[in-house]
Scaffold this motif. Structure first.
Motif, PDB file in Angstrom:
ATOM      1  N   LEU A   1       0.830  -1.196   0.000  1.00  0.00           N
ATOM      2  CA  LEU A   1       0.000   0.000   0.000  1.00  0.00           C
ATOM      3  C   LEU A   1       0.870   1.253   0.000  1.00  0.00           C
ATOM      4  O   LEU A   1       1.929   1.274   0.634  1.00  0.00           O
TER       5      LEU A   1
ATOM      6  N   MET B   1      -9.026  -1.043   3.001  1.00  0.00           N
ATOM      7  CA  MET B   1      -7.865  -0.207   2.676  1.00  0.00           C
ATOM      8  C   MET B   1      -8.272   0.957   1.778  1.00  0.00           C
ATOM      9  O   MET B   1      -7.824   2.095   1.961  1.00  0.00           O
TER      10      MET B   1
ATOM     11  N   MET C   1      -6.100   4.486   1.196  1.00  0.00           N
ATOM     12  CA  MET C   1      -4.770   3.958   0.880  1.00  0.00           C
ATOM     13  C   MET C   1      -4.744   3.469  -0.562  1.00  0.00           C
ATOM     14  O   MET C   1      -5.679   2.821  -1.016  1.00  0.00           O
TER      15      MET C   1
ATOM     16  N   ILE D   1      -3.702   0.998  -3.282  1.00  0.00           N
ATOM     17  CA  ILE D   1      -3.286  -0.403  -3.320  1.00  0.00           C
ATOM     18  C   ILE D   1      -2.332  -0.568  -4.511  1.00  0.00           C
ATOM     19  O   ILE D   1      -2.703  -0.391  -5.655  1.00  0.00           O
TER      20      ILE D   1
END
Length: 198
Positions: free
Chosen positions: A130, A185, A190, A192
């Motif tokens: 990430l 996520m 965030m 990926i």
């Protein structure tokens, strides 16, 4: 973690009077790539690598081809410092000294094994890479969300990001579905970068 926790204790050694062929036989028998060379009084006199030995005549003596300017470390050096020393000097092992006595050796293979452990390379799980903002509490948020899913964090490492505003984070998680991990996520904002299962 310190060098003493990962070094090979009482390493196999040779003397300067050992022939290249004898040293090659020792390396083959013990599956080594380096041999510390001790003087007759037991003081570290040099180090010889398998590569050095393979380039030399079999009847030459180790003292004729060994490296005499030796970079060493101590048992209580941090492993990351030992890695930095090896990288800065472009060497693949460090004899470990206690006062003037050789007590071990640490190699790049030892550090690679540690790296595999840090990233849980031999354990099953979902591995996410990430790109996260460089913000206080971001890792706490990430781990709390994984815990709320019932996930077990096997490994978590942070690395330099693309610039000072972010960090690259690699996390390996067991007992959580890939889809739910990705959804959380993304909800945390965030980016990926990579997802792998296994």
């Amino acid at each position: 973690m310190l060098v003493v926790e990962r070094m090979t204790r009482s390493p196999v050694t040779v003397t300067g009077e050992t022939t290249v062929q004898q040293a090659l036989d020792i390396i083959a028998e013990h599956k080594l790539r380096h041999l510390p060379v001790l003087a007759t009084d037991g003081v570290l006199a040099g180090i010889v690598s398998e590569k050095d030995l393979l380039r030399a005549a079999s009847d030459e003596l180790v003292e004729e081809i060994m490296t005499q300017e030796i970079v060493t470390t101590t048992e209580y050096t941090a492993l990351e410092e030992a890695a930095r020393i090896m990288t800065d000097h472009k060497i693949s092992c460090l004899p470990v000294m206690r006062d003037a006595k050789l007590v071990g050796i640490i190699t790049e293979t030892d550090l690679f094994q540690l790296f595999m452990e840090l990233l849980a390379a031999r354990e099953e799980g979902v591995r996410l890479t990430l790109l996260v903002p460089e913000e206080q509490g971001i890792l706490a948020s990430l781990t709390a969300e994984i815990t709320s899913l019932g996930g077990n964090i096997l490994a978590l490492g942070t690395f330099q990001g693309e610039d000072p505003t972010n960090r690259m984070v690699t996390v390996k998680v067991a007992n959580a579905s890939t889809e739910k991990l990705l959804a959380i996520m993304e909800a945390l904002g965030m980016e990926i970068v990579d997802v792998r299962e296994g």
